[in-house]
Motif scaffolding. Sequence first.
Motif, PDB file in Angstrom:
ATOM      1  N   ASP A 290      -8.776  -0.359  -0.189  1.00 53.29           N
ATOM      2  CA  ASP A 290      -7.882  -0.081   0.460  1.00 53.29           C
ATOM      3  C   ASP A 290      -8.336  -0.874   1.741  1.00 53.29           C
ATOM      4  O   ASP A 290      -7.458  -0.948   2.422  1.00 53.29           O
ATOM      5  CB  ASP A 290      -7.237   1.485  -0.350  1.00 53.29           C
ATOM      6  CG  ASP A 290      -6.432   1.710  -1.517  1.00 53.29           C
ATOM      7  OD1 ASP A 290      -6.273   0.202  -1.856  1.00 53.29           O
ATOM      8  OD2 ASP A 290      -6.499   2.366  -1.718  1.00 53.29           O
ATOM      9  N   GLU A 292     -10.510  -1.350   2.834  1.00 51.83           N
ATOM     10  CA  GLU A 292     -10.323  -3.305   3.735  1.00 51.83           C
ATOM     11  C   GLU A 292      -9.347  -4.446   3.633  1.00 51.83           C
ATOM     12  O   GLU A 292      -9.232  -4.896   4.222  1.00 51.83           O
ATOM     13  CB  GLU A 292     -11.262  -3.667   2.681  1.00 51.83           C
ATOM     14  CG  GLU A 292     -11.727  -5.614   2.607  1.00 51.83           C
ATOM     15  CD  GLU A 292     -12.442  -5.894   1.019  1.00 51.83           C
ATOM     16  OE1 GLU A 292     -12.393  -7.075   1.360  1.00 51.83           O
ATOM     17  OE2 GLU A 292     -12.554  -4.684   0.400  1.00 51.83           O
ATOM     18  N   ARG A 293      -8.225  -3.787   2.204  1.00 47.86           N
ATOM     19  CA  ARG A 293      -6.718  -4.595   2.742  1.00 47.86           C
ATOM     20  C   ARG A 293      -6.085  -4.767   3.756  1.00 47.86           C
ATOM     21  O   ARG A 293      -5.495  -4.916   4.798  1.00 47.86           O
ATOM     22  CB  ARG A 293      -6.517  -4.130   1.293  1.00 47.86           C
ATOM     23  CG  ARG A 293      -4.855  -5.037   1.391  1.00 47.86           C
ATOM     24  CD  ARG A 293      -4.119  -4.168  -0.007  1.00 47.86           C
ATOM     25  NE  ARG A 293      -3.855  -2.399   0.481  1.00 47.86           N
ATOM     26  CZ  ARG A 293      -2.677  -2.407   0.996  1.00 47.86           C
ATOM     27  NH1 ARG A 293      -2.084  -3.227   2.249  1.00 47.86           N
ATOM     28  NH2 ARG A 293      -2.321  -1.360   1.274  1.00 47.86           N
ATOM     29  N   THR A 296      -7.333  -6.290   7.017  1.00 49.45           N
ATOM     30  CA  THR A 296      -7.253  -7.764   6.856  1.00 49.45           C
ATOM     31  C   THR A 296      -6.145  -7.595   7.139  1.00 49.45           C
ATOM     32  O   THR A 296      -5.891  -8.739   7.660  1.00 49.45           O
ATOM     33  CB  THR A 296      -7.525  -8.130   5.292  1.00 49.45           C
ATOM     34  OG1 THR A 296      -8.879  -7.994   5.102  1.00 49.45           O
ATOM     35  CG2 THR A 296      -7.226  -9.662   5.323  1.00 49.45           C
TER      36      THR A 296
END
Length: 387
Positions: A290, A292-293, A296
């Motif tokens: 999560d 990382e998302r 990004t």
Amino acid sequence: MIKKELAHIRKQFKLDHDLLKVFDILNVYIMKESSEIYHYECQPFALVDREKQELYMGNFKKLLTGELDQKLFELKFQEDAEEPTKVLLHQGLVTGRTEDWMNFMLLLVEKMLKDTKYERDTVVTFVRGEYFRPTRSRSEESEESEKDELFAHPFILCSVNSTEQQKKTLQFDYVEREFKYNVIVDPIVKLSAPEQGFFYPSVTDNASDVNRILYCTGKANEPDHHYIDQVLNAEKTITAQEERVIFEEIVKEVAGDELDAATLAQVYEEIHRVVDAHQEEEPPKLDYADVERVLTASGVADVTTEQVQRAFETVVDDRNYELKASSVLPKFTSKSLKIETKVATISVSPQDLKYVKQVQYHGKRCLLIEVDEEVVVEGFTLATETL
């Protein structure tokens, strides 16, 4: 427990509320010098003077007021405690005898006195009762009241309150027509500022959860870990403040120490979407995938799964650690972010952080804030300069 469940319980605590019944109240007075019980008194709540009832209700409502993971913490009981408080509380919850309930609570007070030195005389107040919840939501088309189907939830509430000595005063005696020096030795119980306490059992999916307890502290982000561990025999908790620091350190490990305001604002926006989508559920958590998302989607370049996993291992020594999304997000619509400089301190909400930039102007760092309205200082409208 979610905010909605907590709010339902809190709003019952007022006199003559038809969805709340308080059966008994036990007050225990602890002397600071000896850390021993000086006096205790148990009686039916209905026999307490109404003025006192109002003071107690205000105290209980104050105890249950605050944000989850800041002043209120839902805790699991330890599985391997030698003399588990969970058993004491459950026995006190199910017994039908007031004397038995009182004795269970006095045993709990003895646990509070062990290895603890109180700075002031302290009063510990216990009440037992029950509150009611509808078994189903009322539809707009239904002619039935939501009170037609109610389910009783028995509970025990504990409030720990310190005392203070009354101030010496000068009084005027109308009868004798003279000024008198007045000293009152009786201490005041500070019911308006409970130091800590608990509500048992907690609530999960609108049902009482005897395996969890709601611990309450008087100061935000300052739980009493000795009380939690040794008295309640509950598992260690992490405050929202500590969780936020963990999140910040993880982001720094991945993206570096510097982020522009637009990127940081987008990070908060992404987390807010997650929280907003789960308002009626248990607070959502963020694992490494999560995070990382979120990074990004917020425009942080070259984020990889391995980077984020390594950051979790570096900061919390556990790549599978989960952060509560509501804890890492400052209050989204209020001015919860502080921008501190030598010249000024500026408060801004996470949703408005996108209107703030740090720029270089004539070789100097400057803070640029986009505003829609004219800026007024002490009644003077600032002239607009074109750079």
